[in-house]
Design an enzyme around this catalytic site. Structure first.
Site, PDB file in Angstrom:
ATOM      1  NE  ARG A  77       3.932 -11.003  11.125  1.00  0.00           N
ATOM      2  CZ  ARG A  77       3.531 -10.036  10.306  1.00  0.00           C
ATOM      3  NH1 ARG A  77       2.605  -9.193  10.702  1.00  0.00           N
ATOM      4  NH2 ARG A  77       4.030  -9.918   9.103  1.00  0.00           N
ATOM      5  CD  GLN A 104       0.340  -5.221  -0.938  1.00  0.00           C
ATOM      6  OE1 GLN A 104      -0.813  -5.403  -0.596  1.00  0.00           O
ATOM      7  NE2 GLN A 104       0.893  -5.897  -1.924  1.00  0.00           N
ATOM      8  CG  ASN A 105       6.441  -7.801   1.884  1.00  0.00           C
ATOM      9  OD1 ASN A 105       5.246  -8.112   1.875  1.00  0.00           O
ATOM     10  ND2 ASN A 105       7.340  -8.370   1.125  1.00  0.00           N
ATOM     11  CG  ASP A 107       9.987  -8.263   4.963  1.00  0.00           C
ATOM     12  OD1 ASP A 107      10.610  -7.472   4.223  1.00  0.00           O
ATOM     13  OD2 ASP A 107       9.301  -9.205   4.505  1.00  0.00           O
ATOM     14  CG  HIS A 124       0.330  -2.364   4.296  1.00  0.00           C
ATOM     15  ND1 HIS A 124      -0.006  -3.526   3.647  1.00  0.00           N
ATOM     16  CD2 HIS A 124      -0.541  -1.410   3.842  1.00  0.00           C
ATOM     17  CE1 HIS A 124      -1.047  -3.287   2.844  1.00  0.00           C
ATOM     18  NE2 HIS A 124      -1.376  -2.026   2.944  1.00  0.00           N
ATOM     19  CB  CYS A 132       2.896   6.816  21.949  1.00  0.00           C
ATOM     20  SG  CYS A 132       1.606   7.175  23.155  1.00  0.00           S
ATOM     21  CB  SER A 194      -3.479 -12.066  -2.772  1.00  0.00           C
ATOM     22  OG  SER A 194      -3.605 -11.196  -1.662  1.00  0.00           O
TER      23      SER A 194
HETATM   24  P1  NAD Z   1      -0.981 -12.327   0.559  1.00  0.00           P
HETATM   25  O1  NAD Z   1      -0.616 -13.323   1.627  1.00  0.00           O
HETATM   26  O2  NAD Z   1      -2.386 -11.888   0.449  1.00  0.00           O
HETATM   27  O3  NAD Z   1      -0.562 -12.939  -0.847  1.00  0.00           O
HETATM   28  C1  NAD Z   1       0.714 -13.483  -1.053  1.00  0.00           C
HETATM   29  C2  NAD Z   1       0.834 -13.831  -2.529  1.00  0.00           C
HETATM   30  O4  NAD Z   1       2.156 -14.285  -2.730  1.00  0.00           O
HETATM   31  C3  NAD Z   1      -0.119 -14.925  -2.981  1.00  0.00           C
HETATM   32  O5  NAD Z   1      -0.779 -14.509  -4.177  1.00  0.00           O
HETATM   33  C4  NAD Z   1       0.817 -16.121  -3.248  1.00  0.00           C
HETATM   34  O6  NAD Z   1       0.359 -16.921  -4.331  1.00  0.00           O
HETATM   35  C5  NAD Z   1       2.100 -15.404  -3.590  1.00  0.00           C
HETATM   36  N1  NAD Z   1       3.326 -16.178  -3.339  1.00  0.00           N
HETATM   37  C6  NAD Z   1       3.529 -17.186  -2.437  1.00  0.00           C
HETATM   38  N2  NAD Z   1       4.805 -17.628  -2.516  1.00  0.00           N
HETATM   39  C7  NAD Z   1       5.418 -16.867  -3.468  1.00  0.00           C
HETATM   40  C8  NAD Z   1       6.734 -16.831  -3.998  1.00  0.00           C
HETATM   41  N3  NAD Z   1       7.698 -17.659  -3.566  1.00  0.00           N
HETATM   42  N4  NAD Z   1       7.009 -15.926  -4.980  1.00  0.00           N
HETATM   43  C9  NAD Z   1       6.050 -15.068  -5.441  1.00  0.00           C
HETATM   44  N5  NAD Z   1       4.785 -15.068  -4.970  1.00  0.00           N
HETATM   45  C10 NAD Z   1       4.470 -15.942  -3.996  1.00  0.00           C
HETATM   46  O7  NAD Z   1       0.018 -11.086   0.747  1.00  0.00           O
HETATM   47  P2  NAD Z   1      -0.152  -9.544   0.341  1.00  0.00           P
HETATM   48  O8  NAD Z   1      -0.800  -9.440  -0.991  1.00  0.00           O
HETATM   49  O9  NAD Z   1       1.170  -8.940   0.598  1.00  0.00           O
HETATM   50  O10 NAD Z   1      -1.183  -8.957   1.398  1.00  0.00           O
HETATM   51  C11 NAD Z   1      -1.112  -9.340   2.744  1.00  0.00           C
HETATM   52  C12 NAD Z   1      -0.902  -8.265   3.783  1.00  0.00           C
HETATM   53  O11 NAD Z   1      -0.183  -8.873   4.841  1.00  0.00           O
HETATM   54  C13 NAD Z   1      -0.075  -7.099   3.372  1.00  0.00           C
HETATM   55  O12 NAD Z   1      -0.767  -5.992   3.823  1.00  0.00           O
HETATM   56  C14 NAD Z   1       1.246  -7.202   4.152  1.00  0.00           C
HETATM   57  O13 NAD Z   1       1.500  -5.970   4.802  1.00  0.00           O
HETATM   58  C15 NAD Z   1       1.010  -8.205   5.209  1.00  0.00           C
HETATM   59  N6  NAD Z   1       2.095  -9.240   5.341  1.00  0.00           N
HETATM   60  C16 NAD Z   1       3.407  -8.861   5.309  1.00  0.00           C
HETATM   61  C17 NAD Z   1       4.418  -9.836   5.428  1.00  0.00           C
HETATM   62  C18 NAD Z   1       5.860  -9.395   5.364  1.00  0.00           C
HETATM   63  O14 NAD Z   1       6.167  -8.247   5.680  1.00  0.00           O
HETATM   64  N7  NAD Z   1       6.791 -10.263   4.927  1.00  0.00           N
HETATM   65  C19 NAD Z   1       4.088 -11.183   5.592  1.00  0.00           C
HETATM   66  C20 NAD Z   1       2.721 -11.523   5.653  1.00  0.00           C
HETATM   67  C21 NAD Z   1       1.744 -10.541   5.495  1.00  0.00           C
HETATM   68 ZN    ZN Z   2       2.756   8.777  24.353  1.00  0.00          ZN
END
Ligand code: NAD
Ligand code: ZN
Length: 254
Positions: A77, A104-105, A107, A124, A132, A194
């Site tokens: 990742r 929540q990302n 990245d 997150h 550690c 979502s």
């Molecule tokens: P999720 O995967 O549950 O939902 C993603 C949502 O984005 C969906 O509803 C989908 O329809 C929508 N989507 C897809 N393509 C899109 C676009 N081009 N533009 C706008 N919306 C779009 O993700 P979540 O709700 O963030 O929850 C998942 C968990 O996973 C979080 O806790 C997060 O920390 C983690 N996560 C983070 C990353 C990252 O940092 N980039 C990637 C994957 C998961």
């Molecule tokens: Zn330590």
């Protein structure tokens, strides 16, 4: 490009944002999807969760069962994120220099697009840091691959990525600040989530209950947040919609 129906909704949303004194953005994996980072719940092509068991890869129990596999997965990742570039959605948000970004990302694409670190609340955690499991040793800017190793400070715990795993608490100060923002806001812009991971997802309810207008951006018409929680639902990709929505506006958080 947004469809005609969306265009009308975009105008309504722009009007609402122009009237607002305070706005915040709450984003999820969908914001980074157009940068080539897989979301977790999309049913399309590359959704991470469909290929791996989340509890094995993102929980302390899974890590303790197989730390090398989990470390490899995070390395994969990290390499994916290392190559990724911010998309038009990140750039449109980053141009709003007075807007707080609750995300929540894990990245750093908002920051890569120019958002100031203090503008972004990473609910997150971030994948580019480690800590550690036993002492308070931390590492930042760790780069994209990290072998499994024990802590150089206590020589006891494993070094793990500083992301919040299932069952773990959110970073307290970041959570409190995000909650406070959502309690005192006119508009919450909910982008690419979502809203199914709690407690983060409850922020939309917090904002809604105290009277904020919820604007969602999501290509999926069946997205639960869009259906149950939004006043204005903009159906489409955030990379298409955010530049149109935010052009010429100056948004502020508290
Ligand atoms: P999720 O995967 O549950 O939902 C993603 C949502 O984005 C969906 O509803 C989908 O329809 C929508 N989507 C897809 N393509 C899109 C676009 N081009 N533009 C706008 N919306 C779009 O993700 P979540 O709700 O963030 O929850 C998942 C968990 O996973 C979080 O806790 C997060 O920390 C983690 N996560 C983070 C990353 C990252 O940092 N980039 C990637 C994957 C998961
Ligand atoms: Zn330590």
């Amino acid at each position: 490009m947004a469809s005609n129906t969306t265009q009308k909704a975009i105008e309504a949303a722009r009007h609402c944002l122009q009237q607002a004194q305070t706005v915040a953005c709450f984003s999820g994996a969908g914001l980074s999807a157009e940068s080539g980072i897989a979301t977790f719940r999309d049913e399309e092509t590359d959704a991470l969760w469909s290929r791996y068991d989340p509890m094995e890869l993102a929980s302390i129990d899974g890590f303790m069962r197989n730390p090398a596999m989990v470390t490899d997965w995070y390395n994969w990742r990290r390499s994916q994120l290392h190559e990724a570039k911010p998309n038009a959605g990140h750039r449109a948000l980053a141009e709003q220099t007075e807007l707080r970004q609750i995300t929540q990302n894990v990245d750093n694409l908002l920051e890569k697009a120019g958002a100031l670190p203090e503008q972004v609340l990473h609910l997150h955690g971030i994948i580019d840091a480690n800590h550690c499991m036993h002492c308070d040793y931390t590492e930042t800017d760790v780069g994209h691959t990290q072998p499994l190793r024990t802590c150089p400070n206590c020589n006891n715990g494993y070094i793990r990525p500083s992301v919040v795993w299932f069952g773990e608490s959110l970073p307290e100060l970041i959570w409190q600040e995000s909650y406070r923002l959502c309690e005192n806001i006119d508009v919450l812009l909910v982008v690419g989530t979502s809203a199914s991971v709690y407690p983060a997802a409850s922020l939309t309810d917090v904002a809604r209950k105290q009277g904020a207008t919820i604007i969602t951006i999501n290509p999926d018409p069946d997205n639960p947040t869009t259906i149950s929680n939004s006043h204005i639902a903009l159906q489409g990709k955030s990379g298409d919609i955010l530049p149109l929505l935010l052009k010429g506006l100056t948004l502020r958080s508290q």
